[in-house]
Scaffold this motif. Sequence first.
Motif, PDB file in Angstrom:
ATOM      1  N   TYR A 310       0.788  -1.196  -0.062  1.00  0.00           N
ATOM      2  CA  TYR A 310       0.062   0.096  -0.002  1.00  0.00           C
ATOM      3  C   TYR A 310       0.868   1.300   0.047  1.00  0.00           C
ATOM      4  N   ARG A 311       1.882   1.391   0.857  1.00  0.00           N
ATOM      5  CA  ARG A 311       2.811   2.407   0.863  1.00  0.00           C
ATOM      6  C   ARG A 311       3.540   2.577  -0.588  1.00  0.00           C
ATOM      7  N   ARG A 312       3.766   1.502  -1.109  1.00  0.00           N
ATOM      8  CA  ARG A 312       4.272   1.744  -2.681  1.00  0.00           C
ATOM      9  C   ARG A 312       3.183   2.233  -3.584  1.00  0.00           C
ATOM     10  N   TRP A 313       2.083   1.573  -3.393  1.00  0.00           N
ATOM     11  CA  TRP A 313       1.263   2.050  -4.440  1.00  0.00           C
ATOM     12  C   TRP A 313       0.960   3.591  -4.088  1.00  0.00           C
ATOM     13  N   LEU A 314       0.940   4.183  -2.935  1.00  0.00           N
ATOM     14  CA  LEU A 314       0.651   5.637  -2.814  1.00  0.00           C
ATOM     15  C   LEU A 314       1.836   6.368  -3.405  1.00  0.00           C
ATOM     16  N   ASP A 315       2.947   5.742  -3.110  1.00  0.00           N
ATOM     17  CA  ASP A 315       4.133   6.324  -3.771  1.00  0.00           C
ATOM     18  C   ASP A 315       3.950   6.556  -5.236  1.00  0.00           C
ATOM     19  N   ASP A 316       3.556   5.265  -5.890  1.00  0.00           N
ATOM     20  CA  ASP A 316       3.643   5.442  -7.527  1.00  0.00           C
ATOM     21  C   ASP A 316       2.391   6.251  -7.824  1.00  0.00           C
ATOM     22  N   VAL A 317       1.047   6.019  -7.315  1.00  0.00           N
ATOM     23  CA  VAL A 317       0.044   6.793  -7.918  1.00  0.00           C
ATOM     24  C   VAL A 317      -0.170   8.222  -7.224  1.00  0.00           C
ATOM     25  N   THR A 318       0.224   8.388  -6.175  1.00  0.00           N
ATOM     26  CA  THR A 318      -0.141  10.018  -5.497  1.00  0.00           C
ATOM     27  C   THR A 318       1.556  10.636  -5.424  1.00  0.00           C
ATOM     28  N   LEU A 319       2.493  10.079  -5.504  1.00  0.00           N
ATOM     29  CA  LEU A 319       3.750  10.721  -5.304  1.00  0.00           C
ATOM     30  C   LEU A 319       3.864  10.854  -3.690  1.00  0.00           C
ATOM     31  N   GLY A 320       3.348  10.174  -2.950  1.00  0.00           N
ATOM     32  CA  GLY A 320       3.465   9.828  -1.436  1.00  0.00           C
ATOM     33  C   GLY A 320       2.289  11.122  -0.662  1.00  0.00           C
ATOM     34  N   TYR A 321       1.822  11.768  -1.451  1.00  0.00           N
ATOM     35  CA  TYR A 321       0.901  12.788  -0.815  1.00  0.00           C
ATOM     36  C   TYR A 321      -0.369  12.194  -0.517  1.00  0.00           C
ATOM     37  N   GLY A 322      -1.071  11.331  -0.824  1.00  0.00           N
ATOM     38  CA  GLY A 322      -2.254  10.570  -0.789  1.00  0.00           C
ATOM     39  C   GLY A 322      -3.093  11.338  -1.811  1.00  0.00           C
ATOM     40  N   PRO A 323      -4.623  11.334  -1.236  1.00  0.00           N
ATOM     41  CA  PRO A 323      -5.505  11.737  -1.914  1.00  0.00           C
ATOM     42  C   PRO A 323      -5.661  13.075  -2.503  1.00  0.00           C
ATOM     43  N   VAL A 324      -5.999  13.415  -3.627  1.00  0.00           N
ATOM     44  CA  VAL A 324      -6.275  14.744  -4.077  1.00  0.00           C
ATOM     45  C   VAL A 324      -7.649  15.598  -3.668  1.00  0.00           C
ATOM     46  N   TYR A 325      -7.587  16.576  -3.065  1.00  0.00           N
ATOM     47  CA  TYR A 325      -8.647  17.094  -2.670  1.00  0.00           C
ATOM     48  C   TYR A 325      -9.307  18.310  -3.613  1.00  0.00           C
ATOM     49  N   SER A 326     -10.632  18.554  -3.681  1.00  0.00           N
ATOM     50  CA  SER A 326     -11.373  19.475  -4.361  1.00  0.00           C
ATOM     51  C   SER A 326     -10.569  20.787  -4.133  1.00  0.00           C
ATOM     52  N   PRO A 327     -10.482  21.822  -5.186  1.00  0.00           N
ATOM     53  CA  PRO A 327     -10.177  23.236  -4.891  1.00  0.00           C
ATOM     54  C   PRO A 327     -11.171  24.076  -3.969  1.00  0.00           C
ATOM     55  N   HIS A 328     -12.332  23.181  -3.778  1.00  0.00           N
ATOM     56  CA  HIS A 328     -13.077  24.016  -2.799  1.00  0.00           C
ATOM     57  C   HIS A 328     -12.779  23.717  -1.478  1.00  0.00           C
ATOM     58  N   LEU A 329     -11.675  22.680  -0.922  1.00  0.00           N
ATOM     59  CA  LEU A 329     -11.406  22.599   0.512  1.00  0.00           C
ATOM     60  C   LEU A 329     -10.939  23.823   0.924  1.00  0.00           C
ATOM     61  N   PRO A 330     -11.272  24.230   2.056  1.00  0.00           N
ATOM     62  CA  PRO A 330     -10.881  25.496   2.517  1.00  0.00           C
ATOM     63  C   PRO A 330      -9.366  25.434   3.050  1.00  0.00           C
ATOM     64  N   LEU A 331      -8.574  26.469   2.893  1.00  0.00           N
ATOM     65  CA  LEU A 331      -7.311  26.644   2.950  1.00  0.00           C
ATOM     66  C   LEU A 331      -6.616  26.307   4.265  1.00  0.00           C
ATOM     67  N   ASP A 332      -7.610  26.414   5.446  1.00  0.00           N
ATOM     68  CA  ASP A 332      -7.088  25.947   6.736  1.00  0.00           C
ATOM     69  C   ASP A 332      -7.004  24.603   7.075  1.00  0.00           C
ATOM     70  N   LYS A 333      -7.770  23.815   5.893  1.00  0.00           N
ATOM     71  CA  LYS A 333      -7.744  22.199   6.168  1.00  0.00           C
ATOM     72  C   LYS A 333      -6.816  21.714   5.213  1.00  0.00           C
ATOM     73  N   ARG A 334      -6.041  22.257   4.617  1.00  0.00           N
ATOM     74  CA  ARG A 334      -4.963  21.699   3.689  1.00  0.00           C
ATOM     75  C   ARG A 334      -3.621  21.233   4.224  1.00  0.00           C
ATOM     76  N   ASP A 335      -3.469  21.715   5.521  1.00  0.00           N
ATOM     77  CA  ASP A 335      -2.197  21.453   6.158  1.00  0.00           C
ATOM     78  C   ASP A 335      -2.324  20.759   7.362  1.00  0.00           C
ATOM     79  N   GLN A 336      -3.286  19.934   7.608  1.00  0.00           N
ATOM     80  CA  GLN A 336      -3.594  19.455   8.786  1.00  0.00           C
ATOM     81  C   GLN A 336      -3.213  17.782   8.799  1.00  0.00           C
TER      82      GLN A 336
END
Length: 344
Positions: A310-336
């Motif tokens: 799973y960790r390898r899959w996350l690296d391969d597919v998301t470059l290690g950052y995990g899920p991509v969130y909508s641009p509507h996500l509040p700014l204060d939620k992006r660094d938590q």
Amino acid sequence: TGECKRVPQAEEDTRPSFSCSATALETRERNGLVWAYAAPLYYDDDGLRSSGGTAPSPPDDDDDDADDSSLRRLALDEIFRAEDLQVTGTDYSRDLPMDATILAENVLDPSHLPFTHHSTISKRSNAKPLPLKKSRFGRDGFEYLKEPRGSVRFEAPMLVFSSTDRGPGSYRDWNCVYAVPTTPGSCRLYVRIVFEASKIPNKLQQLVLTTIFDRTPPFVAHLSNHRVLEDDNFFLHHQNRDYALSFTGGAPTQERLHDDDATSSSLTVTSYAEAAEAAKPGVVPRRPLCPRWRERLSLPTSADACVVAYRRWLDDVTLGYGPVYSPHLPLDKRDQPAPPFGVD
């Protein structure tokens, strides 16, 4: 369409502004769950204009000719729509104070059940080696086989599917966990516990099990099922924060991944800028999930194979950052890395 047609409090002949409208999502019910086609959340007017593209079209209506293989795969048609299966089970859900990837990683490790969930669904005396053998690995997920029967499977992007086969003359059961991202550091859990009721050899046990699932009030099932989650909720939350915050080694760099059984990654070097560019018009969390996890995590047994995959899959597919969130996500939620919870 989500367009606001009228505001009752507004004066006559006042046309609703664009800000009064909502983003409409294509939805479909399948196998007892409501599925939403979320692409509109990732494509706003600015994104479309800057990219010169259009938001992907929603899938066709559910008919025999529709190209909805992803939905069939994630909705588990193989058990819920199989003509030769008669199943029964229970569903529950809950919002959890951890990233969706932490939840998925936890469920992908079947060997933790006897220790962590002692006295709820297992006993520590049941702990033993649990060899796992790779069956497949790719962009759409992976599967590892348990001995002597059964498997643990990850279906991208959020389903962990564990099957137990008790052999000829007996029944199978399935644990289906959807780890759905909500905001960085939080997720929503959907669980479906399913039994092949018609194959349970003991007819009395079959009757009791079916009756329990069919007639138990939802609040009773809620109380008993959520005891299992309480076994590890607290430390998984802090594990989430430790993964992201305790690393002090500078900007993460990923070397080419490989292992003895030829599960390899095409990833060479990654940065936040590269991840953000690849995710457009979505938003990538500002922190990598677990920088240099190979150096920091102890994964010494064959039972850890799914976690490593799973960790390898996350690296391969998301470059290690995990899920991509909508641009509507509040700014204060992006660094938590995870919301406050208990004693930090």
